[in-house]
Scaffold this motif. Structure first.
Motif, short mmCIF file in Angstrom:
data_model
loop_
_atom_site.label_atom_id
_atom_site.label_comp_id
_atom_site.label_asym_id
_atom_site.label_seq_id
_atom_site.Cartn_x
_atom_site.Cartn_y
_atom_site.Cartn_z
N ILE A 190 -5.61 55.09 -38.85
CA ILE A 190 -5.89 53.67 -39.06
C ILE A 190 -5.64 53.36 -40.53
O ILE A 190 -6.20 54.02 -41.42
N ARG A 191 -4.82 52.37 -40.79
CA ARG A 191 -4.49 52.00 -42.16
C ARG A 191 -5.70 51.37 -42.85
O ARG A 191 -6.67 50.97 -42.22
N SER A 192 -5.58 51.23 -44.16
CA SER A 192 -6.67 50.67 -44.95
C SER A 192 -6.94 49.23 -44.55
O SER A 192 -6.02 48.48 -44.18
N ASN A 193 -8.22 48.84 -44.62
CA ASN A 193 -8.65 47.46 -44.38
C ASN A 193 -8.00 46.87 -43.12
O ASN A 193 -7.35 45.84 -43.17
N SER A 194 -8.20 47.52 -42.02
CA SER A 194 -7.58 47.07 -40.78
C SER A 194 -8.48 47.35 -39.59
O SER A 194 -9.51 48.04 -39.70
N VAL A 195 -8.07 46.81 -38.44
CA VAL A 195 -8.78 46.99 -37.18
C VAL A 195 -7.76 47.37 -36.12
O VAL A 195 -6.67 46.78 -36.06
N VAL A 196 -8.13 48.35 -35.28
CA VAL A 196 -7.31 48.73 -34.14
C VAL A 196 -8.13 48.48 -32.88
O VAL A 196 -9.31 48.87 -32.81
N HIS B 296 -7.81 53.36 -48.19
CA HIS B 296 -6.78 54.33 -47.82
C HIS B 296 -6.83 54.53 -46.31
O HIS B 296 -7.80 54.18 -45.64
N SER B 297 -5.75 55.10 -45.78
CA SER B 297 -5.70 55.38 -44.35
C SER B 297 -6.60 56.55 -44.00
O SER B 297 -6.84 57.44 -44.83
#
Length: 646
Positions: A234-240, A199-200
């Motif tokens: 930050i959205r789920s399963n992501s990188v910023v 989840h975000s």
């Protein structure tokens, strides 16, 4: 990685894979335990898929069909966050398998899901999303390379679940599902923030006040709690990735502008196209049959033995480069079931007839009795090794004519078609022995006789003579069919090296061939079309041939374009509702191989399955198309199709 079998310990160990490269391999310092100790972290294959004939994209038989670009960039950013030094996309350009280059079972277009399509056009939105990712990496490269690796140095992140409300719920601290990796120099902070949760989340990013932009300082002044840093979702399963507190790349966010592109396909010509417009081209077809028995004139170019010759060795001895080999022998039905009065009506003599042929994986076989097509079978997996292909022949029917009685010998021909050799040696199930193709064991004919219903089995590799011929027999120079009077477009044979005659081959007593009632419409056929080169911009447009019938090879102006096949993706049928279910239907005609000097182009095809429903049906399945990627507008010409690459 794919180290050769002779690689020694001095070879730098690298990673081939997807998420396991950053989550496991680099953390354990590679398989050599030297990565980020004395050797750099190199990711030589960011696995992104290739395509196999007939595979189901959702459940491919080997490797995988493709990966979403957000998953790819998620992996790439996590790799560099952990001190990775290099990546290589597998594949970045889709490419084509020209001539006989394709490995076992792999399509003509190697990867239709690559960031750059096989024809070199951009695959939207993949290309642009990856372009943004790599642009940032190039910009921050010096910061990353000049700092110590942050491997195993993930920092805690303050976070709370993003639920769309402005509640004052408690902030939590995490390094389990959320973390950040920091790289800095005197004037630049680079921070990779990761979210593994499904989840975000809202996360708080501490920022050096001296490196904040004016916009960031103004926004922070407006926050009630100035003790916190910047807050972002930050959205789920992501990188910023942030540079000096500014979001520069989000692996999960694709710019909506990149989603506006669609592939536009405009028909230019077919066998029925009227050449009344400057944008239309007329395909002028000529066709002839590939002999389905080895002709008397080719006997000294073939091998005669008590068993079929293995295809690769035969081609090598014959000095022939071809995917094809013809095999033939004779057989006879038992007298008691083949005694048919010449005045009687046709009678079924074998029902549920089958022929089982020992061969290799990634091989196709087509069977003919007395020169007539009776069945075909194939294995098109990306594998190697022994396999038996059983071809259902249906009911073999005798026609009341001379030659079909009292044990008369019948000719059986088998066309073997290599679908590519396995490209690995000694790893992942591949052997270190010579690669084989064609008939490599027994050939068994079976069926039920129609008199007593007894099953009959006849082994055909039992000491009887077999003739093996490397390559195809029907390839002809263009001078035999060309309508061009200039005489300058002579088309050479597919075998550019002089064929080696095989010595000490005794004469072969040919049997008189009799015709059955079976249709010859499926017998192998050569077809040639001439057309003018249309005017188009090769920097943004591509000329392709649309093929939706048969299987074989195609050539453009003596250049071998490789295999074609109308096989559909597994479990899918072509329909008017969803017509684009073929594994591959479009084959690029390279601009450099087209003629630009006023001469006609020559498009040549060999089709194993001939005309099928007739020459008008087959030839109407071949079209010349112009294709490009454009932003969608309401007044756009051409058909808008969903796939990004052709």
């Amino acid at each position: 990685m794919c180290n050769g079998l002779t690689a020694n310990n001095e070879t730098i160990n690298t990673c081939n894979g997807n998420s396991d490269c950053w989550s496991n391999w680099i953390v354990q310092h590679g398989q050599s335990n030297l990565i980020q100790v004395t050797q750099p972290a190199l990711w030589t294959e960011v696995e992104e898929g290739f395509q196999i004939w007939g595979d189901d994209p959702s459940n491919p038989s080997d490797y995988f069909w493709s990966r979403d670009v957000t998953s790819i960039t998620n992996d790439v950013m996590r790799w560099f966050a952990r001190g990775g030094s290099h990546i290589n996309h597998y594949m970045f350009w889709g490419g084509y398998n020209r001539e006989r280059m394709s490995a076992g079972g792999i399509m003509n277009a190697y990867s239709l899901e690559a960031p750059l399509c096989p024809n070199g056009q951009r695959h939207y939105p993949k290309f642009d999303h990856l372009r943004l990712c790599h642009s940032l990496l190039a910009e921050i490269a010096q910061v990353l390379l000049n700092a110590d690796s942050a491997l195993n140095k993930g920092r805690a992140v303050k976070y709370k679940i993003a639920n769309g409300s402005d509640d004052n719920s408690t902030w939590m601290v995490s390094t389990t599902e959320q973390r950040m990796f920091v790289y800095s120099n005197h004037d630049t902070d680079v921070i990779f923030v990761e979210n593994d949760a499904a989840h975000s989340v809202l996360v708080e990013i501490p920022i050096d006040n001296e490196k904040k932009t004016k916009q960031q300082k103004k926004r922070l002044q407006q926050q009630q709690d100035n003790s916190r840093g910047d807050v972002m979702e930050i959205r789920s399963n992501s990188v910023v990735a942030l540079v000096n507190g500014q979001i520069r790349f989000d692996s999960s966010h694709i710019d909506p502008q990149f989603l506006l592109y669609r592939r536009i396909i405009t028909p230019l010509g077919s066998s029925s196209a009227e050449a009344t417009s400057s944008t239309k081209i007329k395909l002028k077809w000529s066709s002839w049959a590939e002999p389905t028995t080895i002709s008397q004139s080719n006997h000294q170019l073939s091998a005669l033995d008590k068993r079929p010759f293995e295809q690769a060795k035969l081609a090598q001895k014959s000095r022939v480069s071809s995917d094809y080999t013809w095999y033939e022998t004779t057989f006879s039905f038992p007298t008691r079931i083949s005694s048919i009065d010449s005045s009687s009506s046709p009678s079924s003599i074998l029902t549920n007839a089958k022929i089982s042929i020992d061969t290799q994986r990634s091989n196709a076989l087509t069977v003919y009795i007395d020169g007539i097509f009776v069945g075909a079978g194939d294995n098109h997996k990306h594998r190697e090794g022994n396999i038996t292909i059983t071809v259902d022949l249906g009911n073999i029917t005798a026609v009341a004519q001379e030659g079909w009685h009292n044990g008369h010998d019948h000719n059986i021909s088998i066309l073997s078609e290599s679908l590519g050799y396995h490209n690995l040696i000694g790893r992942w199930g591949a052997s270190t022995k010579a690669k084989e193709k064609g008939i490599t064991g027994s050939v068994t004919l079976s069926g039920i006789e129609n008199l007593d219903g007894d099953k009959i089995t006849q082994e055909l590799v039992d000491g009887r003579l077999w003739r093996s011929y490397a390559g195809l027999q029907g390839d002809q120079p263009v001078s035999l069919y060309s309508t061009t009077t200039s005489g300058n477009n002579a088309f050479t044979s597919q075998n550019t090296v002089k064929r080696q005659k095989l010595k000490n081959i005794p004469l072969y007593l040919e049997q008189e061939l009799s015709m059955s009632s079976m249709s010859i419409k499926n017998n192998p056929t050569w077809s040639v079309a001439e057309f003018e080169t249309p005017i188009f911009d090769p920097t943004v447009e591509s000329l392709v041939v649309d093929l939706t019938y048969g299987r074989g090879h195609l050539w453009l102006n003596d250049h071998d374009l490789g295999r074609f096949w109308n096989i559909t993706q597994e479990g899918k049928e072509v329909s008017s509702v969803s017509p684009d279910t073929y594994s591959q239907r479009y084959y690029n005609l390279p601009h450099d191989w087209l003629r630009h000097d006023g001469r006609q182009n020559v498009l040549k095809l060999f089709n194993t399955f001939g005309f099928g429903g007739g020459d008008d049906v087959f030839l109407s399945c071949i079209r010349i198309l112009l294709t490009e990627m454009k932003e969608v507008t309401n007044d756009m010409d051409g058909d808008i199709v969903p796939h990004a690459c052709v």
